[in-house]
Design a protein around this motif. Structure first.
Motif, PDB file in Angstrom:
ATOM      1  N   GLY A   1      -5.295   1.806  12.423  1.00 51.57           N
ATOM      2  CA  GLY A   1      -4.047   1.551  13.130  1.00 51.57           C
ATOM      3  C   GLY A   1      -3.650   0.096  13.008  1.00 51.57           C
ATOM      4  O   GLY A   1      -4.048  -0.603  12.073  1.00 51.57           O
ATOM      5  N   MET A   2      -2.849  -0.392  13.969  1.00 49.55           N
ATOM      6  CA  MET A   2      -2.319  -1.744  13.880  1.00 49.55           C
ATOM      7  C   MET A   2      -3.426  -2.798  13.881  1.00 49.55           C
ATOM      8  O   MET A   2      -3.393  -3.748  13.087  1.00 49.55           O
ATOM      9  N   SER A   3      -4.421  -2.644  14.752  1.00 48.10           N
ATOM     10  CA  SER A   3      -5.492  -3.642  14.817  1.00 48.10           C
ATOM     11  C   SER A   3      -6.282  -3.687  13.518  1.00 48.10           C
ATOM     12  O   SER A   3      -6.595  -4.763  12.996  1.00 48.10           O
ATOM     13  N   GLY A   4      -6.606  -2.516  12.981  1.00 53.54           N
ATOM     14  CA  GLY A   4      -7.323  -2.459  11.722  1.00 53.54           C
ATOM     15  C   GLY A   4      -6.498  -3.004  10.571  1.00 53.54           C
ATOM     16  O   GLY A   4      -7.021  -3.684   9.678  1.00 53.54           O
ATOM     17  N   ALA A   5      -5.200  -2.725  10.586  1.00 50.99           N
ATOM     18  CA  ALA A   5      -4.310  -3.195   9.524  1.00 50.99           C
ATOM     19  C   ALA A   5      -4.228  -4.714   9.505  1.00 50.99           C
ATOM     20  O   ALA A   5      -4.350  -5.348   8.446  1.00 50.99           O
ATOM     21  N   LEU A   6      -4.007  -5.328  10.669  1.00 50.96           N
ATOM     22  CA  LEU A   6      -3.870  -6.780  10.730  1.00 50.96           C
ATOM     23  C   LEU A   6      -5.192  -7.467  10.424  1.00 50.96           C
ATOM     24  O   LEU A   6      -5.219  -8.531   9.794  1.00 50.96           O
ATOM     25  N   THR A   7      -6.300  -6.860  10.847  1.00 48.05           N
ATOM     26  CA  THR A   7      -7.616  -7.401  10.500  1.00 48.05           C
ATOM     27  C   THR A   7      -7.838  -7.345   8.998  1.00 48.05           C
ATOM     28  O   THR A   7      -8.342  -8.297   8.389  1.00 48.05           O
ATOM     29  N   SER A   8      -7.446  -6.237   8.380  1.00 48.94           N
ATOM     30  CA  SER A   8      -7.632  -6.109   6.932  1.00 48.94           C
ATOM     31  C   SER A   8      -6.789  -7.144   6.195  1.00 48.94           C
ATOM     32  O   SER A   8      -7.229  -7.722   5.192  1.00 48.94           O
ATOM     33  N   TYR A   9      -5.587  -7.416   6.681  1.00 50.38           N
ATOM     34  CA  TYR A   9      -4.717  -8.418   6.057  1.00 50.38           C
ATOM     35  C   TYR A   9      -5.386  -9.796   6.085  1.00 50.38           C
ATOM     36  O   TYR A   9      -5.459 -10.501   5.070  1.00 50.38           O
ATOM     37  N   VAL A  10      -5.869 -10.182   7.254  1.00 53.16           N
ATOM     38  CA  VAL A  10      -6.466 -11.512   7.408  1.00 53.16           C
ATOM     39  C   VAL A  10      -7.745 -11.642   6.593  1.00 53.16           C
ATOM     40  O   VAL A  10      -7.951 -12.636   5.876  1.00 53.16           O
ATOM     41  N   LEU A  11      -8.612 -10.650   6.654  1.00 60.35           N
ATOM     42  CA  LEU A  11      -9.905 -10.749   5.969  1.00 60.35           C
ATOM     43  C   LEU A  11      -9.756 -10.603   4.456  1.00 60.35           C
ATOM     44  O   LEU A  11     -10.541 -11.179   3.694  1.00 60.35           O
ATOM     45  N   ALA A  12      -8.750  -9.845   4.006  1.00 66.26           N
ATOM     46  CA  ALA A  12      -8.503  -9.745   2.564  1.00 66.26           C
ATOM     47  C   ALA A  12      -8.130 -11.104   1.990  1.00 66.26           C
ATOM     48  O   ALA A  12      -8.500 -11.432   0.851  1.00 66.26           O
ATOM     49  N   ASN A  13      -7.430 -11.903   2.778  1.00 66.49           N
ATOM     50  CA  ASN A  13      -7.068 -13.250   2.322  1.00 66.49           C
ATOM     51  C   ASN A  13      -8.261 -14.195   2.279  1.00 66.49           C
ATOM     52  O   ASN A  13      -8.182 -15.266   1.673  1.00 66.49           O
ATOM     53  N   GLU A  14      -9.357 -13.805   2.928  1.00 65.23           N
ATOM     54  CA  GLU A  14     -10.576 -14.609   2.906  1.00 65.23           C
ATOM     55  C   GLU A  14     -11.509 -14.197   1.770  1.00 65.23           C
ATOM     56  O   GLU A  14     -12.582 -14.763   1.600  1.00 65.23           O
ATOM     57  N   GLY A  15     -11.109 -13.160   1.014  1.00 63.32           N
ATOM     58  CA  GLY A  15     -11.906 -12.737  -0.139  1.00 63.32           C
ATOM     59  C   GLY A  15     -13.053 -11.800   0.171  1.00 63.32           C
ATOM     60  O   GLY A  15     -13.904 -11.547  -0.692  1.00 63.32           O
ATOM     61  N   TYR A  16     -13.098 -11.238   1.368  1.00 66.86           N
ATOM     62  CA  TYR A  16     -14.165 -10.291   1.716  1.00 66.86           C
ATOM     63  C   TYR A  16     -13.962  -8.965   0.980  1.00 66.86           C
ATOM     64  O   TYR A  16     -12.827  -8.531   0.757  1.00 66.86           O
ATOM     65  N   SER A  17     -15.064  -8.306   0.635  1.00 69.98           N
ATOM     66  CA  SER A  17     -14.968  -6.909   0.201  1.00 69.98           C
ATOM     67  C   SER A  17     -14.911  -6.047   1.462  1.00 69.98           C
ATOM     68  O   SER A  17     -15.723  -6.218   2.375  1.00 69.98           O
ATOM     69  N   ILE A  18     -13.921  -5.147   1.524  1.00 74.91           N
ATOM     70  CA  ILE A  18     -13.634  -4.432   2.774  1.00 74.91           C
ATOM     71  C   ILE A  18     -13.557  -2.940   2.531  1.00 74.91           C
ATOM     72  O   ILE A  18     -12.962  -2.487   1.543  1.00 74.91           O
ATOM     73  N   ALA A  19     -14.140  -2.167   3.447  1.00 74.13           N
ATOM     74  CA  ALA A  19     -13.917  -0.718   3.522  1.00 74.13           C
ATOM     75  C   ALA A  19     -13.178  -0.434   4.814  1.00 74.13           C
ATOM     76  O   ALA A  19     -13.634  -0.828   5.897  1.00 74.13           O
ATOM     77  N   LEU A  20     -12.027   0.227   4.707  1.00 72.61           N
ATOM     78  CA  LEU A  20     -11.266   0.642   5.888  1.00 72.61           C
ATOM     79  C   LEU A  20     -11.525   2.130   6.105  1.00 72.61           C
ATOM     80  O   LEU A  20     -11.217   2.950   5.236  1.00 72.61           O
ATOM     81  N   ILE A  21     -12.106   2.470   7.245  1.00 75.27           N
ATOM     82  CA  ILE A  21     -12.530   3.848   7.525  1.00 75.27           C
ATOM     83  C   ILE A  21     -11.674   4.403   8.654  1.00 75.27           C
ATOM     84  O   ILE A  21     -11.625   3.836   9.750  1.00 75.27           O
ATOM     85  N   GLU A  22     -10.994   5.527   8.397  1.00 74.14           N
ATOM     86  CA  GLU A  22     -10.077   6.122   9.371  1.00 74.14           C
ATOM     87  C   GLU A  22     -10.341   7.624   9.468  1.00 74.14           C
ATOM     88  O   GLU A  22     -10.422   8.310   8.458  1.00 74.14           O
ATOM     89  N   GLN A  23     -10.472   8.130  10.707  1.00 70.11           N
ATOM     90  CA  GLN A  23     -10.824   9.540  10.871  1.00 70.11           C
ATOM     91  C   GLN A  23      -9.693  10.500  10.513  1.00 70.11           C
ATOM     92  O   GLN A  23      -9.926  11.646  10.172  1.00 70.11           O
ATOM     93  N   GLU A  24      -8.441  10.029  10.588  1.00 71.48           N
ATOM     94  CA  GLU A  24      -7.309  10.858  10.177  1.00 71.48           C
ATOM     95  C   GLU A  24      -6.615  10.173   8.994  1.00 71.48           C
ATOM     96  O   GLU A  24      -7.199  10.020   7.958  1.00 71.48           O
ATOM     97  N   GLU A  25      -5.353   9.750   9.180  1.00 74.97           N
ATOM     98  CA  GLU A  25      -4.652   8.968   8.169  1.00 74.97           C
ATOM     99  C   GLU A  25      -4.310   7.604   8.743  1.00 74.97           C
ATOM    100  O   GLU A  25      -4.033   7.473   9.939  1.00 74.97           O
ATOM    101  N   VAL A  26      -4.333   6.577   7.900  1.00 78.93           N
ATOM    102  CA  VAL A  26      -3.989   5.241   8.386  1.00 78.93           C
ATOM    103  C   VAL A  26      -2.552   5.258   8.911  1.00 78.93           C
ATOM    104  O   VAL A  26      -1.682   5.962   8.389  1.00 78.93           O
ATOM    105  N   GLY A  27      -2.329   4.494   9.977  1.00 79.86           N
ATOM    106  CA  GLY A  27      -0.997   4.443  10.585  1.00 79.86           C
ATOM    107  C   GLY A  27      -0.615   5.687  11.356  1.00 79.86           C
ATOM    108  O   GLY A  27       0.547   5.840  11.738  1.00 79.86           O
ATOM    109  N   GLY A  28      -1.577   6.568  11.613  1.00 74.95           N
ATOM    110  CA  GLY A  28      -1.229   7.847  12.221  1.00 74.95           C
ATOM    111  C   GLY A  28      -1.570   7.976  13.692  1.00 74.95           C
ATOM    112  O   GLY A  28      -1.302   9.007  14.295  1.00 74.95           O
TER     113      GLY A  28
END
Length: 399
Positions: free
Chosen positions: A37-64
């Motif tokens: 959701g929104m918290s995961g999305a904004l966290t992924s944005y910030v951490l992606a800019n730091e060069g981390y390798s990231i897995a985003l895990i969602e039980q349904e669909e992102v943004g849903g």
């Protein structure tokens, strides 16, 4: 899975989701984010800019989840006024938190500008009016506190409101530097940005358990096991795993959207509007010139089951809107009901797990959840890098 909203959601009509390419998971990720959701999305944005390798895990669909039920008002002011927060946590901490919310507003604009598509982000002023004469003194005290510490604020008397709007209220403060956004497009824009930077996305993957070891975190899911050096849990109002988050009972809120309006000359400078009474009425305009309004919150931990009760709330919401704009014929097209939560002190819950040092939480509780989530994403960035952040003691899990 908890049912978070019901009804016809306006934002879903403004964006068509596309699937993500399936990938083979890495042996170990730098960070796994649980919740799309929104918290995961904004966290992924910030951490992606730091060069981390990231897995985003969602039980349904992102943004849903709750994202599509968000009304998209972004403000540095919070449900708890600055002068009241000073009394609660002290002047220095309260001002620091409000300044961080102001910076978060600027960071959200940065996300909007870097998203791969338009997220309908527009800087706006907010009109915060006194619902009764009794609230004027409290509002004036808030104006003085905001002005003292350099926040962009004006005080409007009744005649100022009447000069700009077709309604009359005892007084208001006007804050600058707030914004409106399409929350679904913002969420998906941040996720697509991180995805283009290499983040792996795993939808329809329910997390069954998270276990921290000395070297890494093991995440057991319905889609096999994941390993990460750190895990950030951003599950919103869903029950959280492995810790107790200090939270009030969940609340139910109601929202409506009108059909597009041809002539908006009655709405001064497309301001966002809210009020001092609780629960409060709040409203904004969209890119399609619709009014989106919400409020009438109730203390309930599940969505109401009675359609008759829901319809009464929508009728009341429409009536309150019509009272403010008596000369406008308002035709309503969308109606939805949603759950949201608040912490006991009306602040978000962000930070490292008190016992398991590689597990972090970002739970943007309250009416200002998107701003809290942006603030929290940068706080977690600092914590992951071993840097101090002045908001840490204010929003930590055990406070």
């Amino acid at each position: 899975m908890m049912k978070l909203h019901t009804g016809s959601l306006y934002w879903e009509s403004t964006f068509t989701k596309e699937g993500f390419v399936k990938v083979n998971r890495q042996d170990v990720y730098d960070v796994a984010i649980v919740g799309g959701g929104m918290s995961g999305a904004l966290t992924s944005y910030v951490l992606a800019n730091e060069g981390y390798s990231i897995a985003l895990i969602e039980q349904e669909e992102v943004g849903g989840g709750s994202t599509s039920a968000n009304t998209g008002l972004l403000q540095f002011s919070n449900d708890i006024m600055l002068h009241e927060l000073m009394e609660q946590i002290g002047e220095e901490k309260a001002v620091e938190f409000y300044r961080s919310c102001k910076i978060a507003m600027e960071n959200l604009k940065d996300v909007a500008e870097h998203a791969p598509f338009d997220v309908q982000f527009h800087t706006r002023e907010s009109l915060y009016y006194a619902s009764t004469e009794e609230d004027v003194a409290r509002l004036r005290k808030e104006f003085e506190a905001l002005r003292k510490y350099g926040f962009p604020v004006e005080f409007w008397e009744r005649e100022d409101i009447e000069a700009h709007f077709p309604f009359s209220q005892p007084a208001a403060i006007v804050t600058a530097g707030d914004a409106e956004v399409n929350p679904l497009r913002l969420c998906m824009g941040a996720i697509h940005y991180a995805y283009e930077k290499g983040m792996d996305i795993f939808e329809h993957t329910e997390v069954l358990g998270i276990r921290d070891t000395e070297e890494r975190v093991l995440i057991k899911t319905t889609n096999g096991d994941f390993q990460a050096k750190s895990v950030v849990v951003t599950t919103g109002y869903e029950p959280t795993l492995d810790t107790k988050i200090p939270q009030k009972d969940l609340k139910v809120t109601y929202a409506i959207a009108t059909q597009p309006i041809d002539d908006l000359s009655f709405w001064h400078e497309r301001m966002m509007i809210w009020e001092t009474k609780r629960p409060y009425l709040y409203m904004r305009l969209t890119d399609e010139n619709r009014i989106v309004a919400g409020g009438l919150d109730q203390d309930m931990d599940t969505l109401p089951s009675s359609q008759e009760e829901i319809d009464k709330k929508f009728a009341q919401l429409k009536q309150e809107l019509q009272v403010l704009f008596p000369n406008q014929k308002l035709d309503f097209e969308y109606e939805w009901t949603a759950l949201f939560g608040e912490s006991t002190d009306e602040l978000p819950v962000i930070g490292r797990h008190p016992v398991e040092p590689n597990i972090y939480y970002l739970i943007g509780l309250g009416g200002n959840g998107t701003v809290y989530s942006m603030l929290g994403a940068y706080l977690l960035r600092d914590e992951l890098a071993g840097k101090s952040n002045p908001n840490e003691p204010i929003v930590e899990i055990e406070r």
